[in-house]
Motif scaffolding. Structure first.
Motif, PDB file in Angstrom:
ATOM      1  N   ARG A 116     -26.480  73.854  14.566  1.00  0.00           N
ATOM      2  CA  ARG A 116     -26.629  74.136  15.801  1.00  0.00           C
ATOM      3  C   ARG A 116     -27.370  75.665  16.346  1.00  0.00           C
ATOM      4  N   LYS A 117     -27.698  76.006  16.874  1.00  0.00           N
ATOM      5  CA  LYS A 117     -28.676  77.211  17.310  1.00  0.00           C
ATOM      6  C   LYS A 117     -27.573  77.732  18.617  1.00  0.00           C
ATOM      7  N   GLU A 118     -26.675  77.122  19.247  1.00  0.00           N
ATOM      8  CA  GLU A 118     -26.226  77.494  20.163  1.00  0.00           C
ATOM      9  C   GLU A 118     -24.334  76.948  19.874  1.00  0.00           C
ATOM     10  N   PRO A 119     -23.662  77.876  20.060  1.00  0.00           N
ATOM     11  CA  PRO A 119     -22.374  77.651  19.754  1.00  0.00           C
ATOM     12  C   PRO A 119     -21.635  76.936  20.572  1.00  0.00           C
ATOM     13  N   VAL A 120     -20.520  75.639  20.502  1.00  0.00           N
ATOM     14  CA  VAL A 120     -19.717  74.988  20.875  1.00  0.00           C
ATOM     15  C   VAL A 120     -18.476  75.162  21.795  1.00  0.00           C
ATOM     16  N   LEU A 121     -17.955  75.770  21.814  1.00  0.00           N
ATOM     17  CA  LEU A 121     -16.732  76.180  22.463  1.00  0.00           C
ATOM     18  C   LEU A 121     -16.964  77.958  22.361  1.00  0.00           C
ATOM     19  N   TYR A 122     -16.871  78.929  23.036  1.00  0.00           N
ATOM     20  CA  TYR A 122     -16.942  80.653  23.989  1.00  0.00           C
ATOM     21  C   TYR A 122     -16.095  80.468  25.156  1.00  0.00           C
ATOM     22  N   PRO A 123     -16.310  82.107  24.916  1.00  0.00           N
ATOM     23  CA  PRO A 123     -15.560  82.553  26.459  1.00  0.00           C
ATOM     24  C   PRO A 123     -16.530  81.928  27.459  1.00  0.00           C
ATOM     25  N   ALA A 124     -16.452  81.467  28.522  1.00  0.00           N
ATOM     26  CA  ALA A 124     -17.559  80.755  29.567  1.00  0.00           C
ATOM     27  C   ALA A 124     -17.089  81.349  31.039  1.00  0.00           C
ATOM     28  N   ASP A 125     -17.469  81.085  31.848  1.00  0.00           N
ATOM     29  CA  ASP A 125     -17.446  80.842  33.375  1.00  0.00           C
ATOM     30  C   ASP A 125     -16.065  80.216  33.438  1.00  0.00           C
ATOM     31  N   ASP A 126     -15.331  79.853  33.025  1.00  0.00           N
ATOM     32  CA  ASP A 126     -14.366  78.596  33.583  1.00  0.00           C
ATOM     33  C   ASP A 126     -12.592  79.312  33.763  1.00  0.00           C
ATOM     34  N   SER A 127     -11.764  78.303  33.562  1.00  0.00           N
ATOM     35  CA  SER A 127     -10.429  78.561  33.903  1.00  0.00           C
ATOM     36  C   SER A 127      -9.978  79.445  32.939  1.00  0.00           C
ATOM     37  N   GLN A 128     -10.391  79.355  32.029  1.00  0.00           N
ATOM     38  CA  GLN A 128     -10.273  80.612  30.626  1.00  0.00           C
ATOM     39  C   GLN A 128     -10.482  82.242  29.969  1.00  0.00           C
ATOM     40  N   LYS A 129     -11.220  82.269  31.493  1.00  0.00           N
ATOM     41  CA  LYS A 129     -11.780  83.670  31.658  1.00  0.00           C
ATOM     42  C   LYS A 129     -10.444  84.655  31.762  1.00  0.00           C
ATOM     43  N   SER A 130      -9.359  85.017  31.581  1.00  0.00           N
ATOM     44  CA  SER A 130      -8.761  85.521  31.947  1.00  0.00           C
ATOM     45  C   SER A 130      -7.732  85.372  31.149  1.00  0.00           C
ATOM     46  N   ASN A 131      -8.682  84.674  29.653  1.00  0.00           N
ATOM     47  CA  ASN A 131      -7.623  84.793  28.032  1.00  0.00           C
ATOM     48  C   ASN A 131      -8.614  84.967  27.221  1.00  0.00           C
ATOM     49  N   GLU A 132      -9.619  85.185  27.285  1.00  0.00           N
ATOM     50  CA  GLU A 132     -11.036  84.669  26.232  1.00  0.00           C
ATOM     51  C   GLU A 132     -11.570  85.768  26.707  1.00  0.00           C
ATOM     52  N   TRP A 133     -11.934  86.465  27.507  1.00  0.00           N
ATOM     53  CA  TRP A 133     -12.724  87.802  27.696  1.00  0.00           C
ATOM     54  C   TRP A 133     -12.332  88.624  27.523  1.00  0.00           C
ATOM     55  N   PRO A 134     -13.036  89.766  26.938  1.00  0.00           N
ATOM     56  CA  PRO A 134     -13.754  89.760  26.647  1.00  0.00           C
ATOM     57  C   PRO A 134     -14.395  89.206  25.034  1.00  0.00           C
ATOM     58  N   GLY A 135     -12.524  89.362  24.288  1.00  0.00           N
ATOM     59  CA  GLY A 135     -12.979  89.299  22.901  1.00  0.00           C
ATOM     60  C   GLY A 135     -13.442  87.339  22.179  1.00  0.00           C
ATOM     61  N   GLY A 136     -12.888  86.116  23.173  1.00  0.00           N
ATOM     62  CA  GLY A 136     -13.330  84.936  22.649  1.00  0.00           C
ATOM     63  C   GLY A 136     -12.647  84.129  22.224  1.00  0.00           C
TER      64      GLY A 136
END
Length: 381
Positions: A116-136
């Protein structure tokens, strides 16, 4: 003179055979392997600078898999092999300083993939921002229930603390993140520590690899330095097994003088067999005096351990040498130059086991084990 020449030739042949025999890596009967790299096919997934998507974190188009594609999870869906692999863009300057996202690739034969040309799991504007931004989102392990719910255990990396995160899906494309695996256990005690590499216990049922319950619970081996274990009843909230003092129980740890002298990091989902639970893991060789001098300092090789099938905390056996180690050029060149075959995904497909692994933190490779043809592991140096 002729007899002396013949005797010399005979002893030369015998010595060479003896030397060759010493390099054969015979695996114990409970272990999986050996795994053979299919000729001319690896690596099966490499960076692609043409893939872009709009990143909700950066608010711009990014070439999300242009720098590295590695450390894959794997499963079966609709008769195809699906690999979810870690990908990094060119932002950042070193390992751990880029953003990681999980890409999707599927294959009808396990070797040739459509992505697929786009990822399926990534740092998004969601409830996990504090855990996944910016490392992913990093280093996934993937398994499925008997009724088709896919569960992924991955590393949430905010470039401060690594935490095991959980997400679920029915189609492997749309994921519901449920957050850190240990957020509720013991009042969140283990949500405050560094946790990585979660390997859920699975089993084969009618040729299909599915999540297993033992003593009424699901089991998760995890850990980067030591191997620890946790249990769950819902696959979302996990509770680490602790000792009388409330501390994690270390089931295995690094050993001086061995290939795993620096780290023992869990690999693909563990497998419940008639001999016990087989857990594959990644061992890092120490660069100092504690390392095994036969293997490159700081290199990652793969080992196996056996736990009791009725008591997943009870260690029964452990290999002293790796069954899989960096041997090919693409396994020893990339952003991790010391060499690594970092195993994370394994599937049972067409009566064979396909092992998917990260090559030097830069590409994805595959190796095959046919249970009908027990063969040695990678030869020892």
């Amino acid at each position: 003179m002729k007899k002396q020449i013949l005797l010399l030739a005979f002893f030369t042949v015998m010595l060479s055979r003896m030397a060759a025999a010493q390099t054969v890596n015979k695996l114990p009967d409970w272990a999986f392997g050996g795994f053979v790299r299919p000729a001319g096919l690896n690596p099966v997934i490499s960076p692609d600078s043409t893939s872009t998507f709009f990143c909700p974190m950066n608010q711009k188009q990014v070439d999300w898999e242009s720098n590295d594609t590695f450390n894959p999870a794997a499963t079966i869906k609709d008769g195809k092999v699906v690999v979810l692999y870690r990908a990094e863009d060119k932002a950042g300057k070193a390992i751990g300083k880029r953003t990681s996202r999980l890409g999707y690739a599927e294959s009808e034969d396990g070797f040739h993939f459509k992505r697929r040309k786009e990822p399926v799991l990534y740092p998004a504007d969601d409830s996990q921002k504090s855990n996944e931004w910016p490392g992913g989102c990093e280093d996934p392990r993937l398994a499925v229930t008997e009724d088709g719910l896919y569960v992924i255990i991955y590393t949430q990396w905010n470039q401060d603390k690594a935490r095991l995160g959980v997400a679920t899906s029915r189609d492997l494309v749309h994921w519901e993140k449920t957050g850190p695996a240990f957020k509720k256990a013991y009042n969140g005690k283990f949500n405050q520590i560094w946790t990585k590499s979660g390997s859920m216990v699975t089993k084969l049922v009618n040729g299909k690899q599915v999540l297993a319950r033992i003593n009424g619970k699901y089991w998760l081996y995890f850990g980067e330095n030591h191997v620890n274990v946790a249990t769950s009843t819902d696959l979302t909230n996990w509770e680490p097994v602790v000792d009388a003092k409330g501390e994690l129980i270390n089931l295995i740890s690094p050993r001086k003088g061995f290939f795993d002298s620096n780290l023992t990091e869990c690999g693909p989902p563990a497998i419940l067999t008639d001999k016990g639970i087989v857990l594959m893991y990644n061992g890092k060789n120490d660069k100092g005096e504690d390392g095994d001098k036969r293997f490159t300092p700081n290199s990652y090789c793969a080992g196996q351990v056996l736990f009791d099938k009725n008591d997943p905390t009870k260690l029964l056996a452990r290999m002293d040498v790796p069954f899989f180690r960096p041997m090919e050029s693409f396994e020893k060149s990339g952003q991790y130059a010391a060499g690594t075959v970092f195993i994370e995904g394994m599937v049972y497909f067409k009566e064979k086991w396909l092992l998917y692994y990260g090559c030097a933190d830069s590409r994805v490779g595959v190796a095959v084990f046919d249970p009908r043809k027990k063969t040695p592991g990678d030869p020892l140096p």
